[in-house]
Write a protein that holds these residues in place. Structure first.
Motif, PDB file in Angstrom:
ATOM      1  N   SER A   7      -2.069   0.530  -1.789  1.00 45.50           N
ATOM      2  CA  SER A   7      -1.531   1.942  -2.747  1.00 45.50           C
ATOM      3  C   SER A   7      -1.127   2.847  -1.595  1.00 45.50           C
ATOM      4  N   LYS A   8      -0.421   3.848  -2.206  1.00 45.77           N
ATOM      5  CA  LYS A   8       0.022   4.806  -1.202  1.00 45.77           C
ATOM      6  C   LYS A   8       0.567   6.075  -2.247  1.00 45.77           C
ATOM      7  N   SER A   9      -0.244   7.212  -2.016  1.00 44.47           N
ATOM      8  CA  SER A   9      -0.037   8.193  -2.918  1.00 44.47           C
ATOM      9  C   SER A   9       0.190   9.412  -1.993  1.00 44.47           C
TER      10      SER A   9
ATOM     11  N   ILE B  44       5.789   1.390   5.135  1.00 46.90           N
ATOM     12  CA  ILE B  44       4.391   1.108   5.650  1.00 46.90           C
ATOM     13  C   ILE B  44       4.519  -0.052   6.565  1.00 46.90           C
ATOM     14  N   VAL B  45       5.385  -1.292   6.043  1.00 47.39           N
ATOM     15  CA  VAL B  45       5.500  -2.408   6.610  1.00 47.39           C
ATOM     16  C   VAL B  45       6.121  -2.147   8.124  1.00 47.39           C
ATOM     17  N   ALA B  46       6.901  -1.152   8.163  1.00 48.71           N
ATOM     18  CA  ALA B  46       7.565  -0.747   9.638  1.00 48.71           C
ATOM     19  C   ALA B  46       6.692   0.096  10.486  1.00 48.71           C
ATOM     20  N   GLY B  47       5.551   0.360   9.642  1.00 49.84           N
ATOM     21  CA  GLY B  47       4.749   1.150  10.544  1.00 49.84           C
ATOM     22  C   GLY B  47       4.791   2.636  10.578  1.00 49.84           C
ATOM     23  N   LEU B  48       5.648   3.055   9.741  1.00 53.41           N
ATOM     24  CA  LEU B  48       6.211   4.633   9.734  1.00 53.41           C
ATOM     25  C   LEU B  48       5.402   5.337   8.746  1.00 53.41           C
ATOM     26  N   GLU B  49       4.611   4.681   7.748  1.00 50.21           N
ATOM     27  CA  GLU B  49       3.651   5.526   6.864  1.00 50.21           C
ATOM     28  C   GLU B  49       2.287   4.804   6.921  1.00 50.21           C
ATOM     29  N   GLU B  50       1.359   5.649   6.773  1.00 48.98           N
ATOM     30  CA  GLU B  50       0.005   4.922   6.423  1.00 48.98           C
ATOM     31  C   GLU B  50      -0.368   4.595   5.091  1.00 48.98           C
ATOM     32  N   PRO B  51      -0.820   3.656   4.696  1.00 50.87           N
ATOM     33  CA  PRO B  51      -1.013   3.361   3.362  1.00 50.87           C
ATOM     34  C   PRO B  51      -2.338   4.194   2.990  1.00 50.87           C
TER      35      PRO B  51
END
Lengths: 258, 347, 284
Positions: free
Chosen positions: C29-31, C68-75
C-alpha cells in the motif's frame, strides 16, 4: 592550440561585427559634434578623444592591464567562492538559512562604502581592488548556482538515485552540469560587475588603473580624456564579456536542449 | 599582461624572500639587509589626486630625500572618497595632508587623536569668481544671485565673508558645487568658488582672465589656512624624530622643486601621465605662492600661524561647526618645525 | 513517513508456488495523504526471466509501484517486499539493485551517446575507459553504431529511447523496470522498437517489468499481462499470454490475440469507468 585559435576566431568575428557598428556610430558622433556644433564639454570630437590617448598612450595601456588584472583576480575568486558557497548552501539547508540573510545584507552595502573599508584593510594594493571585484561577483554566482542546482529535473535525480548514485555523484554528474547555464548567466553578469568593482576600488587613492584615469579626467575637467577612459572601460568590459560568452559556448553547447 | 603580473611576481618574490629569511635564520647564516633595519616605513596620504599641488613631496620622494632622512615613504594619492583625517587616525597612513584648519579642528573636536605639525597653504587657497560683464561687481551684488560653493568647508568661508559685509546669507541662493565649473561657464550661476591653482585655471582658459572678477576672502576679513600636515598624537609623542625628519625632507623637496620646476613637473606627471602640463606648471607656482604667503614669508614654509588659526576657529565655533572651543595648542604643534633651523625653512 | 494508511483490503496472497521468485510484493500500500491512496493491498510476484506487462487506467498507481520497486519511494508500513528471496525492510535498499527506465529518456544533454549509455555502470564505479569499451561493443545491437560521439540533441526520438534502453541494459541487474518506454514514439517506430526489444530480451534473458497504456503492446511483448484497478491500485486481473514465441508482427491478427485483447479491454473498461465516477473511491 586549437582552443586558443577558436577563441581568437570567435573574438575576431565579434570584433568585425562590432567594428561596423562602432564605425557607423563614430561617423554619426563626429557629424553631430562638427555639423551640429555641440560644445566640446558636452561631447568632444572623437579626434580630440584619440588625441587625449596619444598624449600618454603608456598610461592607458598600464591602466588597462592593471584594471584587467584586478578584475580577473577578483572575478576568478568570486566565481569559485560563489559556486562553492552555492553548493554548500544547497547541500546544507541550515547553513543557507543562517548565512544567506547575511549575504543579502552584505550586498546592500554600497560598493563605495565598502571600498573605503577595503582600502583601510588592504591599502593601495592590487588585492584591495580584487577584493571589491570579488565582492561584486560572488553574490550573483552564489544565487544562480543555488537556483540552478534546485532547478534540476527531479526525474533525472530519481533516475540517478535508482542507479545507486550517492550525493557526491549526484552533484558532480548531474546537478552541477545541469546548473551550468544558470551559473554562466551570473558569470557573464559578474564579469561586468567585477570590472565595475575594480574601477570603483581605484577611486580610493590608487595611482594606476582605468578608475584613476576616469577620476583624473573628471576632476581636471579633461573631457576628451574622460571619454577616452570611458571607451577604455567599455572595451575592457566588452572583452571580458566576450571571453565569458566564448567559454560558455564551449561548456554549455547543449543549452538549446533545456 | 606582463606588466600587470608584476605585482603578483613581487608578491611571490616576497613569499620566497620570507621563506628564505625563515630558513636562513634557522640555519644561522642570514645576514639581515642593512637598509631594512635603518629605514622607518611610513606613508603620506595626499589630500587629492596626484598633481603639482604636491610637487614638493613627489620631488623629495623621487630624489631620495626621505630615504636620506631614514624614511621609507609611500606616497598615497587621495581622492573624492577619501578623508585623510580618517586614514591617519585609523593608522592606515602615518602622515596626511588634511582638508585644512576647518576639517582638522572639526576632527579634533570629534575626539580624533590628531595633531597638525605644519600648515601648507597660509591663506585661503580659493577665491570666488564672477564675470566682469555680469551683474556681480561687488560683494553686495551677491544678494539675489546664485552662488556655487563646495559644502565641504568652502561654504563657511563664503558665510564668513557675507557675515562680515553684513549680508544675510538667505538673501542669495547658495548651491552645492560638484567637480565641474560648467554651470558657471554656461552662465547658470553668477558666482562660483575656484581653487586658485585648479578651477581658476580652467575658468581662465574657457572665459579669459581679463573677463573675470575675483573675490578673495582675505579682502573681506576671513582667512582659512588649508592643507594641514597631520599625524596622530601617538606618532607625535613616540616618534618625534620621524616627524622632524619628514618635515626636513619635505621642505627640501619643495625648495628644490621650485628651483627645478621642469624636472618637478616631470616627476608629478610620471605619477599621473594624463595631466595637462601647462596647468600643472601653473599649479605648482600657485601652490608655492600659497605656501609662502603671510607669515611664511618670514617664518618659513609650513608655519603654524596661531592668529589666523584662532580667527578661523572662532568663526567655526560661532557657526556651530565646532561643539566646543578647541585650544589651538592641542590641535597644532609647531615644536617639530621650530627644531629645524629657520634658514632651511625660509622660502 | 508512513503517517497515512489505506483502509486495508483483503490480500489475496498466493503463497502456493514453490518456485523461486525474483520479486514478490504482498499487501503493498502507498498513501500520500488521508485522501490520496495510490496503492492498496497489491500482491505481485515475478519469476526470473519473465516479461511482465502492466496495464491499467490513467493514475492507477503504476508509476508509484515502479518507484517503490526502484527504491525511490517507501511503501506504507505493513507492505512486504522480497527480492531475490530475501526480505527487504526498506524500499531504499533496492536503490541500485534494479535497472529502472522512466517514461522520458532523461538523457544528459552534455554527455555523448556512449557516455549516456555508461552512466549507470560509471556510477557503480567502473572506470570510464572500461565502461566505454563494453558499451562500444554493444552499440550495433542497439542500432547506434557510429553514433557514439553524437549528443542527444542530434538524435531522433527512437534513437534517444534506444540509448536510454542501452543504459538500462548495461546496468546488469536481474530486474528491469521499463515505464512506458515507447509511449512518446510514433506508431511505426514503436512497432520496430517492440520487435527489437523482444530480440534483445531473448538474447540477454533478463527479467522485465514493462508498463504501457497500449493493450496490443502489452500482449505482443508479455508472458503475463497484469491489469491494475483504478486508484487505489491493486491487481485486478492476471492474464497469461498463451502466444508462442518468437512472435511475428502479424500475430496481432490471430484469433487468440484478439480473444486475449477483448478480455483485457473489458477489464480496463470497467476500471476506467470507475475512475470517472462522480465520487472518488479513494478508500472512503
Amino acid at each position: 592550440m586549437n582552443v586558443a585559435r577558436d577563441l581568437l576566431k570567435h573574438l575576431c568575428e565579434a570584433l568585425l561585427r562590432g567594428a561596423l557598428t562602432v564605425l557607423t556610430m563614430a561617423v554619426v558622433w563626429e557629424l553631430v559634434v562638427r555639423v551640429g556644433g555641440v560644445p566640446s564639454y558636452y561631447l568632444p570630437s572623437l579626434v580630440d578623444v584619440l588625441a587625449a590617448v596619444t598624449v600618454a598612450p603608456g598610461a592607458y595601456v598600464d591602466s588597462a592591464l592593471r584594471t584587467i588584472a584586478e578584475t580577473v583576480l577578483g572575478f576568478a575568486g568570486g566565481a569559485v567562492f560563489g559556486v562553492l558557497i552555492g553548493v554548500a548552501f544547497f547541500q546544507w539547508k541550515a547553513l543557507r538559512d543562517y548565512l544567506f540573510p547575511m549575504f543579502v545584507i552584505s550586498q546592500t552595502i554600497p560598493v563605495i562604502a565598502f571600498g573605503a573599508v577595503v582600502v583601510l584593510w588592504f591599502g593601495n594594493t592590487l588585492w584591495a581592488k580584487a577584493v571589491i571585484a570579488f565582492y561584486m561577483t560572488f553574490f550573483p554566482v552564489t544565487v544562480n548556482t543555488l537556483q540552478g542546482l534546485n532547478a534540476v529535473d527531479p526525474r533525472q535525480v530519481a533516475l540517478l538515485r535508482s542507479f545507486g548514485a550517492n550525493a557526491w555523484q549526484l552533484l558532480t554528474r548531474l546537478r552541477l552540469p545541469a546548473a551550468l547555464p544558470q551559473i554562466f548567466v551570473a558569470l557573464k553578469l559578474g564579469a561586468t560587475l567585477s570590472l565595475l568593482g575594480a574601477i570603483a576600488g581605484e577611486w580610493f587613492g590608487d595611482s594606476v588603473g582605468v578608475g584613476v584615469l576616469l577620476l583624473h579626467a573628471m576632476y581636471n575637467e579633461q573631457i576628451p580624456a574622460l571619454w577616452a577612459a570611458i571607451f577604455l572601460a567599455g572595451a575592457i568590459g566588452t572583452l571580458l564579456y566576450a571571453v565569458m560568452s566564448y567559454i560558455e559556448t564551449r561548456f554549455v553547447f547543449w543549452r538549446d536542449e533545456l | 599582461m606582463i606588466l600587470s603580473l608584476l605585482p603578483l611576481i613581487k608578491k611571490r618574490g616576497l613569499l620566497v624572500a620570507m621563506l628564505t629569511v625563515v630558513l636562513g635564520s634557522t640555519l644561522m647564516v642570514s645576514a639581515p639587509s642593512v637598509n631594512a633595519q635603518e629605514l622607518t616605513e611610513a606613508s603620506l596620504r595626499l589630500k587629492w589626486l596626484p598633481q603639482a599641488q604636491f610637487a614638493g613631496y613627489y620631488y623629495a620622494h623621487a630624489k631620495g630625500y626621505y630615504r636620506e632622512e631614514g624614511i621609507d615613504l609611500t606616497l598615497n594619492p587621495g581622492g573624492p572618497n577619501l578623508v585623510a583625517e580618517n586614514l591617519v587616525a585609523s593608522g592606515a597612513d602615518t602622515f596626511g595632508i588634511s582638508g585644512g584648519s576647518d576639517s582638522l579642528l572639526a576632527a579634533v573636536d570629534k575626539g580624533m587623536p590628531l595633531v597638525s605639525v605644519g600648515v601648507s597653504h597660509q591663506i585661503t587657497p580659493f577665491v570666488f569668481v564672477s564675470r566682469k560683464d555680469g551683474p556681480v561687481k561687488t560683494l553686495q551684488d551677491f544678494k539675489g544671485k546664485k552662488a556655487m560653493v563646495w559644502f565641504t568647508g568652502g561654504n563657511y568661508v563664503l558665510f564668513g565673508m557675507l557675515n562680515n559685509a553684513g549680508i544675510d546669507r538667505s538673501e542669495l541662493t547658495i548651491l552645492p558645487q560638484q567637480s565641474s565649473v560648467t554651470p558657471f561657464i554656461n552662465g547658470d550661476v553668477d558666482v562660483i568658488a575656484a581653487m586658485s591653482f585648479n578651477e581658476l585655471y580652467t575658468i581662465k582658459q574657457q572665459i579669459g582672465e581679463d573677463k573675470l572678477r575675483l573675490f578673495k576672502s582675505e579682502d573681506f576679513g576671513m582667512t582659512f589656512p588649508r592643507d594641514t600636515l597631520i599625524v596622530t598624537k601617538k606618532t607625535a609623542q613616540e616618534k618625534p624624530e620621524l616627524v622632524k625628519a619628514f618635515l626636513r625632507a619635505s621642505i627640501r623637496g619643495w625648495h628644490d622643486a621650485m628651483a627645478n620646476p621642469k624636472e618637478a613637473i616631470d616627476l608629478v606627471m610620471q605619477a599621473a601621465p594624463t595631466l595637462n602640463r601647462e596647468h600643472q606648471e601653473f599649479m605648482m607656482q600657485e601652490s608655492y605662492r600659497l605656501m609662502t604667503a603671510g607669515k611664511a614669508k618670514t617664518e618659513g614654509i609650513y608655519w603654524i600661524d596661531e592668529a589666523s588659526l584662532k580667527s578661523a576657529h572662532d568663526f567655526l565655533l560661532k557657526n556651530k561647526v565646532l561643539s566646543k572651543p578647541v585650544p589651538i595648542a592641542t590641535a597644532f604643534d609647531g615644536s617639530f618645525l621650530k627644531s629645524i633651523p629657520i634658514e632651511l625653512r625660509n622660502p | 513517513m508512513d503517517m497515512y494508511t489505506c483502509d486495508s483490503m483483503p490480500s489475496s496472497r498466493s503463497e502456493g508456488s514453490a518456485r523461486s521468485k525474483l520479486l514478490s510484493l504482498a499487501g503493498m500500500s502507498k498513501s500520500y495523504s488521508p485522501t490520496v491512496c495510490a496503492l492498496n493491498g497489491l500482491d505481485l510476484s515475478i519469476e526470473p526471466g519473465e516479461f511482465i506487462t502492466v496495464v491499467g487506467p490513467s493514475g492507477c498507481g503504476k508509476s508509484t509501484l515502479f518507484n517503490i520497486v526502484a527504491g525511490l519511494e517507501e511503501p506504507d508500513a505493513g507492505s512486504e517486499i522480497r527480492f531475490l528471496n530475501k526480505p527487504v525492510n526498506k524500499a531504499s535498499e533496492l536503490l541500485g539493485q534494479v535497472s529502472f527506465m522512466p517514461q522520458r529518456d532523461l538523457l544528459l544533454p552534455w554527455r555523448t551517446v556512449i557516455d549516456n549509455a555508461i552512466l549507470a555502470i560509471e556510477l557503480e564505479g567502473k572506470r570510464r575507459a572500461d565502461a566505454r569499451r563494453i558499451a562500444l561493443d554493444m552499440l550495433p545491437e542497439f542500432g547506434l553504431a557510429g553514433f557514439e560521439n553524437q549528443y542527444p540533441n542530434q538524435l531522433s526520438g527512437g534513437m534517444r529511447q534506444r540509448v536510454a534502453l542501452m543504459r538500462t541494459f548495461l546496468f546488469g541487474r536481474d530486474l528491469m523496470l521499463l515505464d512506458e518506454p515507447f509511449g512518446a514514439l510514433d506508431a511505426l517506430t514503436r512497432t520496430m522498437m517492440q520487435r527489437w526489444l523482444l530480440d534483445v530480451w531473448q538474447k540477454h534473458r533478463r527479467t522485465i517489468m514493462f508498463i504501457t497504456h497500449d493493450v496490443e503492446e502489452a500482449l505482443f511483448l508479455g508472458d503475463r499481462v497484469l491489469v491494475m484497478t483504478a486508484r487505489p491500485g491493486r491487481i485486478k486481473l492476471e492474464l497469461p499470454v498463451t502466444l508462442d514465441r518468437p512472435r511475428e508482427p502479424d500475430i496481432v491478427t490471430s484469433p487468440e490475440f484478439i480473444r486475449l485483447k477483448r478480455e483485457l479491454l473489458i477489464a480496463i473498461e470497467e476500471e476506467s469507468r470507475k475512475s470517472f465516477a462522480p465520487t472518488p473511491s479513494a478508500g472512503h
